[in-house]
Enzyme design. Structure first.
Site, short mmCIF file in Angstrom:
data_model
loop_
_atom_site.label_atom_id
_atom_site.label_comp_id
_atom_site.label_asym_id
_atom_site.label_seq_id
_atom_site.Cartn_x
_atom_site.Cartn_y
_atom_site.Cartn_z
N TYR A 1 -11.84 -36.64 -13.24
CA TYR A 1 -12.93 -36.14 -14.12
C TYR A 1 -12.54 -34.44 -14.58
O TYR A 1 -12.49 -34.41 -16.00
CB TYR A 1 -14.67 -36.17 -13.63
CG TYR A 1 -14.72 -35.45 -14.85
CD1 TYR A 1 -15.21 -36.00 -16.39
CD2 TYR A 1 -15.47 -34.10 -14.89
CE1 TYR A 1 -16.25 -34.90 -17.22
CE2 TYR A 1 -16.20 -33.54 -15.38
CZ TYR A 1 -16.95 -33.98 -16.59
OH TYR A 1 -17.90 -33.44 -17.77
N ARG B 1 0.96 -19.53 -3.50
CA ARG B 1 -0.16 -20.03 -4.19
C ARG B 1 -1.74 -19.38 -3.75
O ARG B 1 -2.49 -19.39 -3.92
CB ARG B 1 -0.11 -21.89 -3.19
CG ARG B 1 0.82 -22.46 -3.75
CD ARG B 1 1.22 -23.77 -3.11
NE ARG B 1 0.50 -24.28 -2.75
CZ ARG B 1 0.15 -25.16 -3.99
NH1 ARG B 1 0.63 -25.24 -5.29
NH2 ARG B 1 -1.62 -26.16 -3.95
N HIS C 1 -5.21 -29.95 -5.62
CA HIS C 1 -5.87 -29.88 -4.24
C HIS C 1 -6.59 -31.07 -4.71
O HIS C 1 -6.35 -31.05 -5.87
CB HIS C 1 -5.99 -28.64 -4.07
CG HIS C 1 -5.96 -27.65 -3.42
ND1 HIS C 1 -6.14 -26.41 -3.55
CD2 HIS C 1 -4.90 -27.72 -3.00
CE1 HIS C 1 -5.19 -25.07 -2.47
NE2 HIS C 1 -3.99 -25.62 -2.60
#
Length: 397
Positions: free
Chosen positions: A369, A335, A359
């Site tokens: 959004y 990651r 995250h």
């Protein structure tokens, strides 16, 4: 005349019970067999009543006198001392019945109903299990900080400082729940914050240099161990999920036609469904894997059981066999590798990378959004990253 300890010790039994007064209704009843029993007589609601206070010398003269003063105080408030004592005994028995384990089990059931991830639930159960032999059977309202320190010191003695810290924190969660549900009024773990050895913070090892990462990729693609382990590491490189998310992945989550892996909220750290776009390279590996495990529920079942998942140590052990130490590479490190190299490329919006990593920030509106806004970019980024991986593992110096 008031009694004295000297006089009480000198009393000798007779053929009949004898009563020796200390005043205010308090007296000692001496039986023919020699037992010395405290009694306290009083009047309540116009009726004479007598309370048993225990036997001398287990109940001292001073203790008996304190009982007498307490009874006087209750009578002044219009409270029947016998009823009050009975209520205290009932309360104490109820308190003793509420053990730490009983409260912990109730708390774990509560968070399970609230939808906490199985991994979170299992971790808390394991952490609490380390302390249960010491405090599990104790009434939660009577446990002291010194008692909790016993299992914590035992864990520390093995060098597991971070585990000791987490056990203390988890025990504290149980006590705060006990306070909220009126089982106790104190959290003894609060005073232990400075008592434990602070663990040295170390970040999970990750290869963030592009050339070094290429070497890691070549080792993975050439791995000659279990093919499922090789494919798990390949998918970690291509998709960079949390290791547990991949190990517990189910075939029902993979949509080969739409090239999407949908991770359910129940397995996500932040308890939100997460979709990951699948590159052609990732789909090819999944097709290869499906030939091996596609007849079952899990992508990566355990070697010993088709219903269990691949061990959390499997991928890290494979990296060790390839020659990478735990300070050089870990399964979780993919990651950080992907995040670093994707950001360094300058081709992708940082928020798109964060969205792909699942995250979560503080602004819920902003998160929603960005999840919608960056999906198309994340699809392109997945294909680009797969191409970069192919390039990096092909560049041999």
């Amino acid at each position: 005349m008031a009694l004295t300890d000297t006089a009480l010790k000198a009393l000798k039994p007779t053929e009949k019970p004898t009563k020796h007064s200390d005043g205010g209704g308090l007296h000692l009843l001496l039986s023919p067999k020699g037992s010395k029993l405290w009694r306290l007589s009083y009047r309540f609601d116009g009726k004479q009543q007598t309370m048993a206070l225990g036997a001398y010398p287990a109940v001292t003269l001073a203790d008996a006198r304190r009982h007498r003063e307490n009874v006087k105080a209750l009578l002044a408030k219009g409270i029947n001392p016998s009823h009050h004592a009975k209520l205290e005994r009932i309360t104490k028995r109820a308190s003793n019945a509420v053990t730490f384990k009983a409260v912990a089990d109730e708390y774990l059931l509560k968070i399970a109903k609230e939808g906490k991830a199985d991994t979170t639930q299992n971790k808390k159960e394991w952490l609490l299990g380390l302390a249960m032999p010491d405090i599990g059977s104790r009434p939660v309202s009577e446990i002291t900080a010194a008692e909790i320190l016993v299992p914590l010191r035992r864990i520390e003695a093995k060098g597991n400082y971070e585990t000791a810290r987490r056990v203390r924190s988890t025990i504290g969660q149980i006590f705060r729940y006990a306070i909220a549900t009126a089982r106790t009024d104190n959290d003894p773990t609060f005073g232990l914050k400075g008592a434990l050895t602070a663990p040295v913070v170390s970040h999970r090892a990750a290869v963030t240099d592009k050339k070094a990462f290429g070497g890691l990729l070549r080792a993975i693609w050439a791995y000659e161990g279990m093919p499922e382990t090789r494919m798990a590491l390949q998918l970690m490189a291509l998709l960079y999920p949390r290791p547990g998310e991949l190990r517990q992945a189910e075939w029902s989550e993979i949509d080969f036609d739409k090239a999407i892996w949908t991770l359910p909220a129940s397995r996500m750290k932040m308890r939100r469904e997460h979709r990951k776009p699948l590159s052609a390279q990732a789909l090819a590996i999944l097709e290869e894997l499906r030939a091996l495990t596609g007849d079952g529920k899990l992508l990566f079942p355990a070697v010993t059981s088709r219903t269990g998942t691949m061990s959390e140590n499997t991928m890290n052990s494979a990296l060790r066999r390839m020659g990478f130490t735990q300070d050089e590479a870990t399964s979780h490190g993919f990651r950080a590798s992907a995040s670093t190299l994707l950001n360094e490329s300058g081709q992708w919006a940082p928020d798109a990378i964060e969205a792909e990593l699942a995250h979560v920030g503080a602004d819920e509106v902003r998160k929603a959004y960005h999840r919608a806004l960056y999906w198309d970019e994340r699809v392109k980024m997945a294909d680009w990253w797969a191409g970069e991986i192919h390039t990096m593992k092909s560049q041999v110096e």
